[in-house]
Design an enzyme around this catalytic site. Structure first.
Site, PDB file in Angstrom:
ATOM      1  N   ARG A  89       0.816  -1.268   0.047  1.00 52.62           N
ATOM      2  CA  ARG A  89      -0.181  -0.238   0.003  1.00 52.62           C
ATOM      3  C   ARG A  89       0.903   1.376  -0.110  1.00 52.62           C
ATOM      4  O   ARG A  89       0.560   2.310  -0.647  1.00 52.62           O
ATOM      5  CB  ARG A  89      -0.994   0.107   1.295  1.00 52.62           C
ATOM      6  CG  ARG A  89      -1.912   1.153   1.142  1.00 52.62           C
ATOM      7  CD  ARG A  89      -3.096   1.030   2.381  1.00 52.62           C
ATOM      8  NE  ARG A  89      -2.626   1.037   3.507  1.00 52.62           N
ATOM      9  CZ  ARG A  89      -3.536   0.916   4.874  1.00 52.62           C
ATOM     10  NH1 ARG A  89      -4.620   0.579   4.541  1.00 52.62           N
ATOM     11  NH2 ARG A  89      -2.748   1.086   5.857  1.00 52.62           N
ATOM     12  N   LYS A 116      -2.859   6.987   1.324  1.00 54.22           N
ATOM     13  CA  LYS A 116      -2.766   7.295   2.790  1.00 54.22           C
ATOM     14  C   LYS A 116      -1.664   8.545   3.041  1.00 54.22           C
ATOM     15  O   LYS A 116      -0.470   8.287   3.453  1.00 54.22           O
ATOM     16  CB  LYS A 116      -2.314   6.027   3.409  1.00 54.22           C
ATOM     17  CG  LYS A 116      -2.565   5.982   4.967  1.00 54.22           C
ATOM     18  CD  LYS A 116      -2.506   4.722   5.672  1.00 54.22           C
ATOM     19  CE  LYS A 116      -2.501   4.691   7.162  1.00 54.22           C
ATOM     20  NZ  LYS A 116      -3.620   5.376   7.607  1.00 54.22           N
ATOM     21  N   GLU A 119     -16.517   5.691   4.771  1.00 52.91           N
ATOM     22  CA  GLU A 119     -15.632   5.209   5.795  1.00 52.91           C
ATOM     23  C   GLU A 119     -15.673   6.067   7.081  1.00 52.91           C
ATOM     24  O   GLU A 119     -16.585   7.101   7.165  1.00 52.91           O
ATOM     25  CB  GLU A 119     -14.190   5.069   5.615  1.00 52.91           C
ATOM     26  CG  GLU A 119     -13.710   6.141   5.108  1.00 52.91           C
ATOM     27  CD  GLU A 119     -12.178   6.167   4.450  1.00 52.91           C
ATOM     28  OE1 GLU A 119     -11.504   4.852   4.970  1.00 52.91           O
ATOM     29  OE2 GLU A 119     -11.385   7.116   4.303  1.00 52.91           O
TER      30      GLU A 119
HETATM   31  N1  PMP Z   1      -9.589   4.499   7.025  1.00 59.91           N
HETATM   32  C1  PMP Z   1      -8.807   5.663   7.142  1.00 59.91           C
HETATM   33  C2  PMP Z   1      -9.386   6.754   6.772  1.00 59.91           C
HETATM   34  C3  PMP Z   1      -7.948   5.322   8.009  1.00 59.91           C
HETATM   35  O1  PMP Z   1      -6.957   6.121   8.587  1.00 59.91           O
HETATM   36  C4  PMP Z   1      -7.516   3.774   8.308  1.00 59.91           C
HETATM   37  C5  PMP Z   1      -6.310   3.579   9.292  1.00 59.91           C
HETATM   38  N2  PMP Z   1      -6.531   4.062  10.666  1.00 59.91           N
HETATM   39  C6  PMP Z   1      -8.225   2.874   8.016  1.00 59.91           C
HETATM   40  C7  PMP Z   1      -9.515   3.397   7.145  1.00 59.91           C
HETATM   41  C8  PMP Z   1      -8.141   1.633   8.440  1.00 59.91           C
HETATM   42  O2  PMP Z   1      -7.002   0.906   7.762  1.00 59.91           O
HETATM   43  P1  PMP Z   1      -6.129  -0.070   8.180  1.00 59.91           P
HETATM   44  O3  PMP Z   1      -6.968  -1.291   8.344  1.00 59.91           O
HETATM   45  O4  PMP Z   1      -5.229  -0.439   7.228  1.00 59.91           O
HETATM   46  O5  PMP Z   1      -5.469   0.205   9.411  1.00 59.91           O
END
Ligand code: PMP
Length: 299
Positions: free
Chosen positions: A50, A150, A183
């Site tokens: 990622r 990210k 989300e």
């Molecule tokens: N959405 C956002 C905006 C995030 O910052 C995160 C990570 N904390 C997630 C979803 C979840 O991603 P991951 O399972 O890779 O931590």
């Protein structure tokens, strides 16, 4: 605490980067939040994939190969003597001038890694569930720097989280420009209705969570249910049997109150509880990631 910056380890107080770094001046950079469980770095390969995808997407050249970054992450956890940890891997555009032009960041990107103890939601929240509110802030559109990157620009997420806090909730839901659920400020979201499990697709504008992916695999392998990725409005959350969130920090956690509506029975539901159990078993198993200490011993 030892912090890795560009190939060197520093004590916490000496771990510094330049005020001319475009990561500081413009939030120009990317990051990963990663966990280690029981001496293994959870899905490190997926996090590094990622990271690479985020880097390509914003024209950022990583300062070293993925293999070298993997070694640096393992070494940082090892030097801090941690078995259970929260790891923050950050790559910034590097030192430039006060303008926006990335070509001025001549030395290339800066990479640092912090490995710290993990701070979690108190265990009672896994029973009681979380309270959510819908944020007034819209998710970034796909025609902007997509939420799948990210990036270090987390201001919208921070503002959304502040709205949740002000409302006495733990997390905020972000709707996208078409009004569909995307989300939460730091977590992906799922709902369960009549035995079916749903989550928004990448095209809803989401960070493609590593925990989301693992939970989708566990749903299929352990529950025999294939998660359906489709767009849905808030109504589907209000009318759901169960809602849960996934994220590196939160793992799998129920949401039981959304915008004042009680979801299901108002406590963590049976399927969510089962997924929490499966997730924790998997996270602590040898299959879950890269070994920190064994890897060093066999060298
Ligand atoms: N959405 C956002 C905006 C995030 O910052 C995160 C990570 N904390 C997630 C979803 C979840 O991603 P991951 O399972 O890779 O931590």
């Amino acid at each position: 605490m030892k912090i890795y910056i560009d190939g060197e380890m520093y004590d916490k107080d000496d771990a510094k980067i330049s005020v001319f770094d475009h990561g500081v001046l413009y939030g120009d950079g990317i990051f990963e939040g990663i966990r280690a469980y029981n001496g293994r770095i959870f899905r490190l390969d997926d996090h590094l994939k990622r990271l690479q995808d985020s880097a390509n997407s914003i024209l950022l050249k990583l300062p070293m190969s993925i293999k070298e970054i993997e070694k640096a992450v393992v070494e940082t956890v090892r030097q801090n003597g941690l078995r259970d940890a929260y790891i923050r891997l950050v790559v910034t555009r590097g030192v430039g001038d006060l303008g926006l032009d990335m070509r001025k960041c001549k030395k290339g990107s800066t990479l640092f890694i912090i490995a710290d103890k993990i701070e979690l939601y108190p265990e009672e929240f896994y029973e009681k569930g979380l309270t959510l509110v819908t944020s007034t802030i819209r998710q970034k559109g796909l025609d902007q720097v997509t939420p799948s990157v990210k990036s270090l620009n987390y201001l919208a997420n921070i503002m959304a989280r502040a709205e949740a806090t002000a409302a006495g909730a733990q997390e905020a839901i972000l709707l996208n420009s078409t009004g569909h659920v995307s989300e939460c400020s730091g977590d992906n979201i799922f709902f369960i209705k009549d035995g079916k499990i749903f989550t928004p697709p990448t095209s809803a504008g989401i960070l493609v969570g590593i925990t989301r992916q693992v939970v989708m695999e566990l749903c299929e392998k352990k529950l025999g249910v294939k998660v359906i990725e489709r767009n849905f409005p808030r109504y589907d959350l209000y009318a759901a049997d169960e809602v849960f969130l996934t994220g590196t920090g939160a793992e799998v956690i129920a949401a039981v109150k959304i915008d004042g509506r009680i979801i299901g029975k108002g406590v963590a539901g049976p399927t969510t509880r089962e997924l929490v159990k499966h997730f924790r078993e998997y996270a602590n198993s040898a299959a879950s990631g890269t070994a920190v200490y064994e890897a060093v011993k066999t060298k």
